[in-house]
Design an enzyme around this catalytic site. Structure first.
Site, PDB file in Angstrom:
ATOM      1  N   ASP A 191      45.199 -25.450  10.996  1.00  0.00           N
ATOM      2  CA  ASP A 191      44.495 -24.185  11.256  1.00  0.00           C
ATOM      3  C   ASP A 191      44.081 -24.144  12.728  1.00  0.00           C
ATOM      4  OD1 ASP A 191      42.745 -22.064   9.175  1.00  0.00           O
ATOM      5  OD2 ASP A 191      42.285 -22.122  11.310  1.00  0.00           O
ATOM      6  N   PHE A 213      49.261 -19.620   4.646  1.00  0.00           N
ATOM      7  CA  PHE A 213      48.186 -18.627   4.594  1.00  0.00           C
ATOM      8  C   PHE A 213      47.851 -18.107   5.992  1.00  0.00           C
ATOM      9  CE2 PHE A 213      47.232 -21.377   0.930  1.00  0.00           C
ATOM     10  CZ  PHE A 213      46.848 -20.482  -0.056  1.00  0.00           C
ATOM     11  N   TYR A 236      49.046  -4.531  11.013  1.00  0.00           N
ATOM     12  CA  TYR A 236      48.884  -5.727  10.161  1.00  0.00           C
ATOM     13  C   TYR A 236      49.989  -5.788   9.113  1.00  0.00           C
ATOM     14  CZ  TYR A 236      47.350  -8.388   6.073  1.00  0.00           C
ATOM     15  OH  TYR A 236      47.322  -9.239   4.990  1.00  0.00           O
ATOM     16  N   HIS A 249      45.158   5.126   7.120  1.00  0.00           N
ATOM     17  CA  HIS A 249      44.509   4.500   5.952  1.00  0.00           C
ATOM     18  C   HIS A 249      45.312   4.710   4.672  1.00  0.00           C
ATOM     19  CE1 HIS A 249      40.273   3.947   3.942  1.00  0.00           C
ATOM     20  NE2 HIS A 249      41.132   3.012   3.573  1.00  0.00           N
ATOM     21  N   THR A 292      51.303  -9.883   1.077  1.00  0.00           N
ATOM     22  CA  THR A 292      50.286  -8.931   0.610  1.00  0.00           C
ATOM     23  C   THR A 292      50.928  -7.695  -0.014  1.00  0.00           C
ATOM     24  OG1 THR A 292      48.615  -7.390   1.426  1.00  0.00           O
ATOM     25  CG2 THR A 292      50.239  -8.100   3.023  1.00  0.00           C
ATOM     26  N   ASP A 293      50.172  -7.029  -0.886  1.00  0.00           N
ATOM     27  CA  ASP A 293      50.653  -5.763  -1.465  1.00  0.00           C
ATOM     28  C   ASP A 293      50.777  -4.672  -0.396  1.00  0.00           C
ATOM     29  OD1 ASP A 293      47.915  -5.287  -1.046  1.00  0.00           O
ATOM     30  OD2 ASP A 293      47.519  -4.545  -3.078  1.00  0.00           O
TER      31      ASP A 293
HETATM   32  P1  NAD Z   1      41.416 -15.131   6.869  1.00  0.00           P
HETATM   33  O1  NAD Z   1      41.459 -14.217   8.056  1.00  0.00           O
HETATM   34  O2  NAD Z   1      40.117 -15.356   6.169  1.00  0.00           O
HETATM   35  O3  NAD Z   1      41.951 -16.582   7.316  1.00  0.00           O
HETATM   36  C1  NAD Z   1      43.053 -16.763   8.153  1.00  0.00           C
HETATM   37  C2  NAD Z   1      43.074 -18.224   8.613  1.00  0.00           C
HETATM   38  O4  NAD Z   1      44.243 -18.413   9.422  1.00  0.00           O
HETATM   39  C3  NAD Z   1      41.869 -18.615   9.488  1.00  0.00           C
HETATM   40  O5  NAD Z   1      41.359 -19.860   9.096  1.00  0.00           O
HETATM   41  C4  NAD Z   1      42.464 -18.691  10.894  1.00  0.00           C
HETATM   42  O6  NAD Z   1      41.790 -19.615  11.736  1.00  0.00           O
HETATM   43  C5  NAD Z   1      43.889 -19.126  10.595  1.00  0.00           C
HETATM   44  N1  NAD Z   1      44.840 -18.768  11.661  1.00  0.00           N
HETATM   45  C6  NAD Z   1      44.981 -17.563  12.270  1.00  0.00           C
HETATM   46  N2  NAD Z   1      45.949 -17.624  13.200  1.00  0.00           N
HETATM   47  C7  NAD Z   1      46.452 -18.883  13.154  1.00  0.00           C
HETATM   48  C8  NAD Z   1      47.494 -19.557  13.855  1.00  0.00           C
HETATM   49  N3  NAD Z   1      48.219 -18.940  14.815  1.00  0.00           N
HETATM   50  N4  NAD Z   1      47.763 -20.847  13.546  1.00  0.00           N
HETATM   51  C9  NAD Z   1      47.017 -21.495  12.593  1.00  0.00           C
HETATM   52  N5  NAD Z   1      46.025 -20.917  11.924  1.00  0.00           N
HETATM   53  C10 NAD Z   1      45.743 -19.625  12.176  1.00  0.00           C
HETATM   54  O7  NAD Z   1      42.521 -14.603   5.878  1.00  0.00           O
HETATM   55  P2  NAD Z   1      42.553 -14.571   4.282  1.00  0.00           P
HETATM   56  O8  NAD Z   1      41.890 -13.353   3.811  1.00  0.00           O
HETATM   57  O9  NAD Z   1      42.161 -15.906   3.774  1.00  0.00           O
HETATM   58  O10 NAD Z   1      44.117 -14.369   4.042  1.00  0.00           O
HETATM   59  C11 NAD Z   1      44.992 -15.490   3.940  1.00  0.00           C
HETATM   60  C12 NAD Z   1      46.407 -14.993   3.736  1.00  0.00           C
HETATM   61  O11 NAD Z   1      46.475 -14.212   2.550  1.00  0.00           O
HETATM   62  C13 NAD Z   1      46.912 -14.095   4.869  1.00  0.00           C
HETATM   63  O12 NAD Z   1      48.256 -14.424   5.113  1.00  0.00           O
HETATM   64  C14 NAD Z   1      46.785 -12.677   4.298  1.00  0.00           C
HETATM   65  O13 NAD Z   1      47.756 -11.836   4.856  1.00  0.00           O
HETATM   66  C15 NAD Z   1      47.045 -12.931   2.831  1.00  0.00           C
HETATM   67  N6  NAD Z   1      46.412 -11.985   1.891  1.00  0.00           N
HETATM   68  C16 NAD Z   1      45.071 -11.730   1.957  1.00  0.00           C
HETATM   69  C17 NAD Z   1      44.486 -10.876   1.019  1.00  0.00           C
HETATM   70  C18 NAD Z   1      43.009 -10.581   1.033  1.00  0.00           C
HETATM   71  O14 NAD Z   1      42.548  -9.723   0.269  1.00  0.00           O
HETATM   72  N7  NAD Z   1      42.205 -11.245   1.862  1.00  0.00           N
HETATM   73  C19 NAD Z   1      45.294 -10.266   0.045  1.00  0.00           C
HETATM   74  C20 NAD Z   1      46.655 -10.548   0.006  1.00  0.00           C
HETATM   75  C21 NAD Z   1      47.199 -11.413   0.931  1.00  0.00           C
HETATM   76  O1  TDX Z   2      33.557  -1.026   6.534  1.00  0.00           O
HETATM   77  C1  TDX Z   2      34.507  -0.711   5.784  1.00  0.00           C
HETATM   78  N1  TDX Z   2      34.479   0.508   5.146  1.00  0.00           N
HETATM   79  C2  TDX Z   2      35.475   0.936   4.321  1.00  0.00           C
HETATM   80  O2  TDX Z   2      35.406   2.040   3.770  1.00  0.00           O
HETATM   81  C3  TDX Z   2      35.640  -1.577   5.571  1.00  0.00           C
HETATM   82  C4  TDX Z   2      35.729  -2.919   6.243  1.00  0.00           C
HETATM   83  C5  TDX Z   2      36.636  -1.130   4.727  1.00  0.00           C
HETATM   84  N2  TDX Z   2      36.573   0.089   4.131  1.00  0.00           N
HETATM   85  C6  TDX Z   2      37.658   0.499   3.217  1.00  0.00           C
HETATM   86  C7  TDX Z   2      39.051   0.384   3.762  1.00  0.00           C
HETATM   87  C8  TDX Z   2      39.854   0.060   2.517  1.00  0.00           C
HETATM   88  O3  TDX Z   2      40.178   1.266   1.832  1.00  0.00           O
HETATM   89  O4  TDX Z   2      37.600  -0.409   2.119  1.00  0.00           O
HETATM   90  C9  TDX Z   2      38.915  -0.757   1.647  1.00  0.00           C
HETATM   91  C10 TDX Z   2      39.094  -2.257   1.763  1.00  0.00           C
HETATM   92  O5  TDX Z   2      39.122  -2.574   3.142  1.00  0.00           O
HETATM   93  P1  TDX Z   2      39.376  -4.074   3.675  1.00  0.00           P
HETATM   94  O6  TDX Z   2      38.374  -4.992   3.076  1.00  0.00           O
HETATM   95  O7  TDX Z   2      39.491  -4.008   5.164  1.00  0.00           O
HETATM   96  O8  TDX Z   2      40.762  -4.429   2.982  1.00  0.00           O
HETATM   97  P2  TDX Z   2      42.217  -3.754   3.064  1.00  0.00           P
HETATM   98  O9  TDX Z   2      42.391  -2.940   4.267  1.00  0.00           O
HETATM   99  O10 TDX Z   2      42.462  -3.093   1.737  1.00  0.00           O
HETATM  100  O11 TDX Z   2      43.117  -5.079   3.220  1.00  0.00           O
HETATM  101  C11 TDX Z   2      42.831  -6.274   2.464  1.00  0.00           C
HETATM  102  O12 TDX Z   2      43.661  -6.417   1.360  1.00  0.00           O
HETATM  103  C12 TDX Z   2      44.988  -6.826   1.570  1.00  0.00           C
HETATM  104  C13 TDX Z   2      42.877  -7.531   3.333  1.00  0.00           C
HETATM  105  O13 TDX Z   2      42.029  -7.380   4.452  1.00  0.00           O
HETATM  106  C14 TDX Z   2      44.266  -7.879   3.736  1.00  0.00           C
HETATM  107  O14 TDX Z   2      44.289  -9.115   4.460  1.00  0.00           O
HETATM  108  C15 TDX Z   2      45.108  -8.017   2.510  1.00  0.00           C
HETATM  109  O15 TDX Z   2      46.443  -8.200   2.874  1.00  0.00           O
END
Ligand code: NAD
Ligand code: TDX
Length: 334
Positions: free
Chosen positions: A33, A80, A148, A274, A124-125
């Site tokens: 990481d 990840f 993204y 959005h 991701t979806d």
């Molecule tokens: P996050 O932003 O919390 O964590 C990302 C991690 O990656 C961090 O620890 C960061 O330091 C590390 N990182 C970033 N750039 C890097 C690099 N160049 N080399 C090494 N490490 C690096 O993200 P998350 O929410 O845990 O998401 C993890 C994965 O799951 C991502 O690939 C995201 O696209 C995917 N995902 C997230 C969600 C969601 O709802 N959060 C949903 C579907 C898929």
């Molecule tokens: O302050 C806010 N107000 C608001 O209305 C934020 C941060 C978000 N939103 C809305 C935007 C989206 O419709 O809420 C919904 C969820 O937003 P996020 O938490 O930013 O998630 P989203 O954009 O749906 O993306 C997330 O799900 C898929 C993750 O961040 C991604 O990493 C993942 O791939």
């Protein structure tokens, strides 16, 4: 089994490491990481001293480092590591291309040269874009709408190309919105919980009627474990729970759990591009790998709220640091 987990100091990666070290006494994990703003070693305090766990700080786009790590002998890579926040990608797409696209290609190339047994790409979806009715299957066309999601879709295509061209055994997972412990408070759920605790306004983009399918992070981790163990190379697996909520429904649930008033809600300018609604058909992973989500929305959401109440110091440290500046830029001038 030896696993390299990338991005394991983030939200889902740290939950995954804790989960699999608990489930598999004979698995060893190396966590690579970069520790960007989203990486936090505090998320891993419970496994830090486990002899089966090792942390390496570095960038997945660093060819030499990645090559050296994989040359040490590794069965599985699970990627990840990513820039993961849509709003940040709208402000500056460059880090998203560096990590999500170039970084993934560097990992794939190293996996190819070192004969890795399995490569799981955590996607991701959002790569499918928005859908008004029905749900996306793994065969639906990609239609990414934010920098993204475009970077994640690019990585997916590279993964499939490395499977078809070089036989790198890649499986891709596309999961819906996660929630649970250790989620960075720029994302909707921890942002709402922490702002509400502090009696700060809750910014709702547009009309608040955008729909997301919410899954508890532990269910995602369990699905990823199934893909690591039984996933077919070259295959894509949707992961979702079918728990669809509008943002306003979700926010009212959170405010109710916290006993906070609805007038904290503040409608702000919409996010450009959005996506209106995400919805997945997650039938394949159920049929082929026997996975099903195990945490109903209400219970998991209550547990999540409780975690943020019990771990105020964790999110307060984040919100008082670099994130405070981001919050100012994002919301106070919107
Ligand atoms: P996050 O932003 O919390 O964590 C990302 C991690 O990656 C961090 O620890 C960061 O330091 C590390 N990182 C970033 N750039 C890097 C690099 N160049 N080399 C090494 N490490 C690096 O993200 P998350 O929410 O845990 O998401 C993890 C994965 O799951 C991502 O690939 C995201 O696209 C995917 N995902 C997230 C969600 C969601 O709802 N959060 C949903 C579907 C898929
Ligand atoms: O302050 C806010 N107000 C608001 O209305 C934020 C941060 C978000 N939103 C809305 C935007 C989206 O419709 O809420 C919904 C969820 O937003 P996020 O938490 O930013 O998630 P989203 O954009 O749906 O993306 C997330 O799900 C898929 C993750 O961040 C991604 O990493 C993942 O791939």
């Amino acid at each position: 089994m030896k696993i390299v987990v990338t991005g394991g100091a983030g939200f889902i990666g740290s939950n995954f490491i804790g989960y699999i070290l608990g489930e598999h006494p004979d698995w060893e994990v190396t966590n690579l990481d970069k520790l960007t703003y989203a990486g936090n070693l505090e998320n891993l305090k419970d496994v830090h001293d486990d002899p089966r766990y090792r942390f390496v700080r570095g960038d997945i786009a660093d060819r030499d480092l990645v090559g050296r790590l994989l040359a040490e002998g590794c069965d599985v890579v699970i990627n990840f590591a990513a820039e993961s926040h849509v709003d940040r990608s709208i402000m500056d797409a460059s880090p998203f291309i560096h990590t999500n696209v170039v970084g993934t290609q560097v990992l794939l190339e190293a996996a190819r040269h070192h004969g890795i047994r399995k490569f799981v790409q955590v996607s991701t979806d959002e790569v499918y874009g928005s859908i008004a009715q029905g749900s996306f299957t793994e065969e639906s066309p990609l239609c990414a709408n934010s920098p993204y999601s475009a970077s994640k879709a690019s990585a997916d295509l590279l993964c499939l190309a490395y499977w078809r061209t070089y036989g790198v055994p890649v499986s891709i997972t596309r999961c819906s919105n996660n929630f649970g412990p250790y989620q960075f408070p720029e994302k909707l759920i921890p942002l709402v919980i922490s702002n509400a605790i502090e009696n700060r306004p809750i910014p709702v983009y547009g009309d608040g009627l955008n729909v997301r399918d919410w899954i508890y992070v532990q269910d995602h981790c369990c699905a990823l474990e199934a893909v690591v163990e039984r996933g077919t190379p070259g295959e894509v697996y949707n992961i979702g729970s079918g728990q669809e909520k509008t943002n306003l429904e979700l926010i009212h649930t959170l405010l109710g759990l916290l006993g906070k008033p609805g007038d904290l809600i503040e409608f702000v300018a919409d996010r450009p591009g959005h996506d209106r609604r995400y919805a997945l058909d997650a039938g394949r992973i159920g049929r082929e790998l026997g996975w099903a989500p195990g945490h109903p929305f209400e219970e998991a959401m209550a547990a999540t709220v409780e975690w943020y109440l019990q771990n105020e110091a964790w999110w307060r440290r984040i919100k008082s640091g670099e994130y405070a500046e981001y919050y100012e830029r994002m919301y106070l001038h919107r």
